[in-house]
Every structure is written in structure tokens, then in C-alpha cells.
Design an enzyme around this catalytic site. Structure first.
Site, PDB file in Angstrom:
ATOM      1  N   CYS A 184       4.084  -3.025 -10.566  1.00  0.00           N
ATOM      2  CA  CYS A 184       3.793  -3.993  -9.503  1.00  0.00           C
ATOM      3  C   CYS A 184       5.042  -4.807  -9.142  1.00  0.00           C
ATOM      4  CB  CYS A 184       2.664  -4.895  -9.993  1.00  0.00           C
ATOM      5  SG  CYS A 184       2.421  -6.399  -9.046  1.00  0.00           S
ATOM      6  N   CYS A 201       4.717  -8.603  -9.403  1.00  0.00           N
ATOM      7  CA  CYS A 201       4.663  -9.010 -10.821  1.00  0.00           C
ATOM      8  C   CYS A 201       6.081  -9.151 -11.373  1.00  0.00           C
ATOM      9  CB  CYS A 201       3.905  -7.979 -11.656  1.00  0.00           C
ATOM     10  SG  CYS A 201       2.183  -7.766 -11.187  1.00  0.00           S
TER      11      CYS A 201
END
Length: 139
Positions: A58, A61
Site C-alpha cells: 500500500c 501506508c
């Protein structure tokens, strides 16, 4: 704001734990037992837990991870955890994670707040409000 929709959980064969998300005072949770242990520790120390449900694939993230680590050093009165949704698939599903990163704020194991997405100003604001609430609770 930046977040990844949860893709179907797939287990990579080379599943070495990505420690890039852990740093500062952030503790990587790799088992349900370690989660339970940290929550018990936080409860006994009167700490609020911030749990970051994250994924190595991600982008948002990865982008917010260094900021999360900085916050963990700035606010030692809180316990900062990170859970890799791909490593703890069933556990993450039980928290109904629909996008990563998702941050849960927990007091005595109970959710008191939540933030979905890599929104630095909002994360900072929620942490500040959490710390402020701790101060007023202890007066």
C-alpha cells in the site's frame, strides 16, 4: 485522502515480515497473542493504543509510516502498534478493515476513535485530542 482499498488477502510465499513499518516506538504485531499481550500491557499502564492496520503493498501506508514513527516518539504516553493485514488476515478481517491504512484508537481494548486513510493532519489532530482527553481524565 490517500488509502488503498483492501485487496483480497493473499499470502506471499516469501512472507518475511516487513519491518519498514515499525520504527521509533512502533511495535510490529505478528500474532494474535502478541496483540492480546500489548493490549493487556497498555491497560495495566493506563495507555491508549493506536493500532495501524497496514499493508506492505500500500503506497499511502508507506507514505505515512515515517510520520507514524515520529508520532510514536513524540507521544510516549501512547502505545503505537502496526498490524500487517496480509500477515494477520483473519484477525484483520475481524476488525472489518475495508481500506489501508486504518488507524484504531483503543482505550481498555475498546475503540474510541478511528481514521481511515493516510491523512497526516487528521492523524495528528486525533492523537492530540486523545492525549488531551487522557490529561483531563487524570485530573
Amino acid at each position: 485522502m490517500g488509502h488503498c482499498l483492501a485487496k483480497p488477502f493473499t499470502r506471499k510465499d516469501d512472507s518475511d515480515h516487513d519491518v519498514e513499518f515499525a520504527g521509533g516506538n512502533v511495535q510490529l504485531i505478528t500474532t494474535k497473542d502478541s496483540w492480546d499481550q500489548k493490549l493487556a500491557e497498555a491497560r495495566s499502564e493506563g495507555k491508549i493504543v493506536i493500532a495501524n492496520f497496514s499493508a506492505t503493498w500500500c503506497g499511502p501506508c508507506k507514505m505515512i509510516s515515517p510520520f507514524y514513527c515520529e508520532l510514536s516518539e513524540k507521544y510516549p504516553s501512547l502505545m503505537f502498534l502496526v498490524v500487517d493485514v496480509d500477515e494477520l488476515t483473519d484477525f484483520s478481517s475481524s476488525w472489518d478493515i475495508k481500506a489501508t491504512p486504518t488507524f484504531f484508537f483503543l482505550r481498555d481494548g475498546q475503540q474510541i476513535d478511528k481514521l481511515v486513510g493516510a491523512n497526516k493532519p487528521e492523524l495528528q489532530k486525533k492523537i492530540t485530542a486523545t492525549v488531551d482527553s487522557m490529561i483531563t481524565c487524570h485530573k
